[in-house]
Design a protein around this motif. Structure first.
Motif, mmCIF file in Angstrom:
data_model
loop_
_atom_site.group_PDB
_atom_site.id
_atom_site.type_symbol
_atom_site.label_atom_id
_atom_site.label_comp_id
_atom_site.label_asym_id
_atom_site.label_seq_id
_atom_site.Cartn_x
_atom_site.Cartn_y
_atom_site.Cartn_z
ATOM 1 N N PRO A 302 6.835 -9.388 4.680
ATOM 2 C CA PRO A 302 8.234 -9.703 3.789
ATOM 3 C C PRO A 302 9.092 -9.633 5.049
ATOM 4 C CG PRO A 302 6.700 -8.042 2.887
ATOM 5 C CD PRO A 302 6.251 -8.425 4.098
ATOM 6 N N GLN A 303 9.052 -9.073 6.025
ATOM 7 C CA GLN A 303 10.028 -9.023 7.362
ATOM 8 C C GLN A 303 9.460 -9.208 8.591
ATOM 9 O OE1 GLN A 303 12.633 -5.346 5.331
ATOM 10 N NE2 GLN A 303 13.209 -5.872 7.434
ATOM 11 N N GLY A 304 8.623 -9.927 8.432
ATOM 12 C CA GLY A 304 7.903 -10.499 9.683
ATOM 13 C C GLY A 304 6.942 -9.693 10.325
ATOM 14 N N PRO A 305 6.278 -10.020 11.387
ATOM 15 C CA PRO A 305 5.027 -9.331 11.917
ATOM 16 C C PRO A 305 5.237 -8.178 12.503
ATOM 17 C CG PRO A 305 5.659 -11.029 13.371
ATOM 18 C CD PRO A 305 6.566 -11.375 12.350
ATOM 19 N N ASN A 306 6.590 -7.485 12.787
ATOM 20 C CA ASN A 306 6.931 -6.461 13.544
ATOM 21 C C ASN A 306 7.373 -5.246 12.537
ATOM 22 O OD1 ASN A 306 6.502 -7.239 16.145
ATOM 23 N ND2 ASN A 306 8.465 -8.503 16.105
ATOM 24 N N ALA A 307 7.146 -5.793 11.184
ATOM 25 C CA ALA A 307 7.562 -4.797 10.280
ATOM 26 C C ALA A 307 6.343 -4.426 9.218
ATOM 27 C CB ALA A 307 8.684 -5.364 9.200
ATOM 28 N N PRO A 308 6.256 -3.716 8.477
ATOM 29 C CA PRO A 308 5.011 -3.528 7.528
ATOM 30 C C PRO A 308 4.327 -4.556 6.859
ATOM 31 C CG PRO A 308 6.668 -1.579 7.134
ATOM 32 C CD PRO A 308 7.480 -2.630 7.889
ATOM 33 N N ALA A 309 3.194 -4.634 7.140
ATOM 34 C CA ALA A 309 2.356 -5.744 6.367
ATOM 35 C C ALA A 309 1.214 -5.385 5.179
ATOM 36 C CB ALA A 309 1.631 -6.321 7.463
ATOM 37 N N PHE A 310 1.144 -6.173 4.347
ATOM 38 C CA PHE A 310 0.207 -5.952 3.232
ATOM 39 C C PHE A 310 -0.690 -7.042 2.883
ATOM 40 C CE2 PHE A 310 4.663 -4.272 3.210
ATOM 41 C CZ PHE A 310 4.692 -3.122 2.592
ATOM 42 N N LEU A 311 -1.939 -6.464 2.321
ATOM 43 C CA LEU A 311 -2.791 -7.251 1.865
ATOM 44 C C LEU A 311 -2.661 -7.129 0.466
ATOM 45 C CD1 LEU A 311 -6.275 -7.349 3.834
ATOM 46 C CD2 LEU A 311 -4.582 -9.135 3.500
ATOM 47 N N VAL A 312 -2.598 -8.263 -0.542
ATOM 48 C CA VAL A 312 -2.546 -8.015 -1.590
ATOM 49 C C VAL A 312 -3.693 -8.736 -2.354
ATOM 50 C CG1 VAL A 312 0.010 -7.665 -1.831
ATOM 51 C CG2 VAL A 312 -0.822 -9.728 -2.061
ATOM 52 N N PHE A 313 -4.122 -7.855 -3.701
ATOM 53 C CA PHE A 313 -5.262 -8.564 -4.260
ATOM 54 C C PHE A 313 -4.833 -8.991 -5.577
ATOM 55 C CE2 PHE A 313 -6.735 -4.793 -1.565
ATOM 56 C CZ PHE A 313 -7.567 -5.409 -0.885
ATOM 57 N N SER A 314 -5.854 -9.360 -6.483
ATOM 58 C CA SER A 314 -5.305 -9.948 -7.858
ATOM 59 C C SER A 314 -4.432 -9.178 -8.619
ATOM 60 C CB SER A 314 -6.926 -10.318 -8.718
ATOM 61 O OG SER A 314 -7.439 -9.089 -8.899
ATOM 62 N N ASN A 315 -4.428 -7.895 -8.679
ATOM 63 C CA ASN A 315 -3.560 -7.131 -9.624
ATOM 64 C C ASN A 315 -2.144 -7.213 -9.124
ATOM 65 O OD1 ASN A 315 -5.482 -6.210 -11.459
ATOM 66 N ND2 ASN A 315 -5.786 -4.127 -9.936
ATOM 67 N N PHE A 316 -2.057 -7.643 -7.900
ATOM 68 C CA PHE A 316 -0.598 -8.026 -7.434
ATOM 69 C C PHE A 316 -0.062 -9.046 -8.182
ATOM 70 C CE2 PHE A 316 2.627 -9.938 -4.581
ATOM 71 C CZ PHE A 316 3.252 -8.761 -4.305
ATOM 72 N N ASN A 317 -0.683 -9.964 -8.560
ATOM 73 C CA ASN A 317 -0.460 -10.898 -9.625
ATOM 74 C C ASN A 317 0.066 -10.880 -11.025
ATOM 75 O OD1 ASN A 317 -0.629 -12.887 -7.431
ATOM 76 N ND2 ASN A 317 -2.742 -13.242 -7.902
ATOM 77 N N ALA A 318 -0.931 -9.493 -11.306
ATOM 78 C CA ALA A 318 -0.436 -9.272 -12.611
ATOM 79 C C ALA A 318 0.791 -8.463 -12.827
ATOM 80 C CB ALA A 318 -1.493 -8.108 -13.101
ATOM 81 N N ILE A 319 1.216 -7.869 -11.505
ATOM 82 C CA ILE A 319 2.343 -7.252 -11.653
ATOM 83 C C ILE A 319 3.614 -8.326 -11.619
ATOM 84 C CG2 ILE A 319 4.140 -5.710 -10.139
ATOM 85 C CD1 ILE A 319 1.687 -4.290 -9.272
ATOM 86 N N LEU A 320 3.395 -9.246 -10.865
ATOM 87 C CA LEU A 320 4.334 -10.073 -10.891
ATOM 88 C C LEU A 320 4.741 -10.944 -12.152
ATOM 89 C CD1 LEU A 320 3.764 -12.011 -7.495
ATOM 90 C CD2 LEU A 320 5.199 -10.201 -7.923
#
Length: 414
Positions: A302-320
């Motif tokens: 969300p803020q580039g490679p020098n900030a926190p990074a996340f792997l998101v699975f299928s449940n992330f799409n349910a939240i969206l």
């Protein structure tokens, strides 16, 4: 939280079922506690629109009794139109967003609410497969755990927006759904309240979402997401996520660490890969461990490679499905993890464009307030109140008034 009473109007116009509130505005103001702009105002054009709408509503099966009950005391709300036309598209950084929606106070309250409602949340989890901490996070995000359910009459709000016309078709659809909610007797007209745009109750469902996903968890014949008892609302949020594809026993995602020189072109929700592939690329958990395998995942930066990074699975799409914003999805996931006992993010966010870290910005707000320039809550998010405080301080010391923070400004306050 007790909702404000709707306006009680003694007489209706002879020509139709439109409620006329203008002659009782003084009584309304004293009883409702709402600002004047959220009280019904005299508007003959709105009244004519409502009469025409009622004809359409009758043709779609809405009874005169429901229309009479719904529109008694309803009216045009100028404050709703003002809010709708003056929405600002503020693009907050993920750091600022999490500082607002998942700060330590929000986390602590979420843990208390989960403990207090552990029984019902456990029942909901067993029925729908959505973890208690995730449901609690939705609750916290949407209404601050029920503290902000909204007290604006929904019929007035959505009919005003339908009449106004900017998104007329959408809000007429919401108005029709709200009338069906009343006809079904899920809630009384007096308690059908919500936000200025018609989002309702603990879970801030709009009327069409309520119709599609709200549940009567206890089987009492009503789907009540408004009352102090949040049972139906929490169950409805879980039902929504379950019907949106939530997979029981799987996480939403996790914070990860990237190897040096990692290609940012691999990020994005459209670039899903197997966990084996992400492992081969050198991606690890934030603490350096091996990635767990919960199916294909996408990498978000969300803020580039020098900030926190996340792997998101299928449940992330349910939240969206609840709110189609990546910041929202990460916010729900992160808050749910914190409610479940996890600590803060492992990686810090880099300094902002002014060279300030979030701790610098918090210190700046505290020091401004201590000098008599109210910068609001010291949360590190520099909104309009903080900018006004900076401007006032700059003016007081005779420097250029920009409203912008800086390391120099911070140093002058220390």
């Amino acid at each position: 939280m007790q909702f404000s009473r709707r306006w009680l109007i003694a007489a209706l116009p002879a020509a139709g079922l439109v409620g006329c509130a203008s002659s009782n505005s003084a009584i309304s103001t004293s009883r409702s506690g709402l600002p004047p702009e959220f009280l019904p105002q005299h508007n003959p054009a709105y009244d004519r629109w409502v009469q025409a709408f009622q004809t359409r509503a009758r043709s779609r099966g809405i009874s005169d009794a429901t229309l009479r009950t719904a529109f008694q005391g309803a009216g045009y709300l100028p404050g709703v139109v003002e809010r709708d036309r003056n929405q600002t598209e503020t693009k907050r950084s993920l750091e600022d967003y999490l500082a607002i929606v998942a700060n330590d106070t929000k986390v602590a309250e979420g843990r208390r609410k989960r403990a207090a409602f552990s029984g019902i949340l456990g029942e909901i989890e067993r029925r729908y497969g959505v973890p208690a901490n995730v449901v609690a996070a939705v609750w916290g995000m949407e209404s601050n755990y029920g503290a902000r359910r909204g007290d604006i009459p929904v019929i007035s709000a959505v009919s005003t927006l339908a009449y106004d016309g900017r998104r007329g078709a959408f809000f007429e659809k919401q108005l029709m759904a709200a009338l069906r909610i009343l006809a079904r007797r899920d809630i009384s007209a007096a308690n059908l309240t919500g936000s200025w745009a018609g989002a309702m109750g603990h879970t801030q469902f709009i009327p069409t979402t309520f119709e599609a996903y709200a549940v009567d968890f206890r089987g009492d014949g009503r789907r009540d997401i408004w009352s102090d008892d949040p049972t139906d609302a929490l169950a409805s949020a879980a039902a929504y996520l379950a019907k949106s594809g939530w997979r029981s026993g799987q996480p939403w995602g996790l914070e990860v660490a990237l190897p040096a020189g990692f290609s940012t072109g691999l990020a994005g929700r459209g670039n899903k890969r197997s966990i084996a592939s992400w492992r081969d690329l050198g991606v690890r958990t934030a603490t350096g461990g091996t990635l767990p395998d919960h199916g294909s995942a996408a990498l978000l930066l969300p803020q580039g490679p020098n900030a926190p990074a996340f792997l998101v699975f299928s449940n992330f799409n349910a939240i969206l499905r609840y709110n189609n914003s990546e910041n929202y999805g990460i916010g729900i996931g992160y808050l749910s993890d914190r409610i479940n006992g996890a600590g803060p993010l492992s990686k810090s966010f880099p300094p902002d464009r002014n060279g300030l870290t979030i701790n610098d910005r918090k210190e700046l707000q505290r020091l401004l307030t201590a000098r008599g320039f109210d910068a609001g809550v010291a949360d590190g998010v520099l909104g309009t109140k903080s900018q006004a405080a900076i401007s006032a301080y700059q003016r007081s010391i005779g420097v250029a008034v920009t409203g912008e923070p800086s390391l120099t400004l911070l140093a002058s306050l220390r």
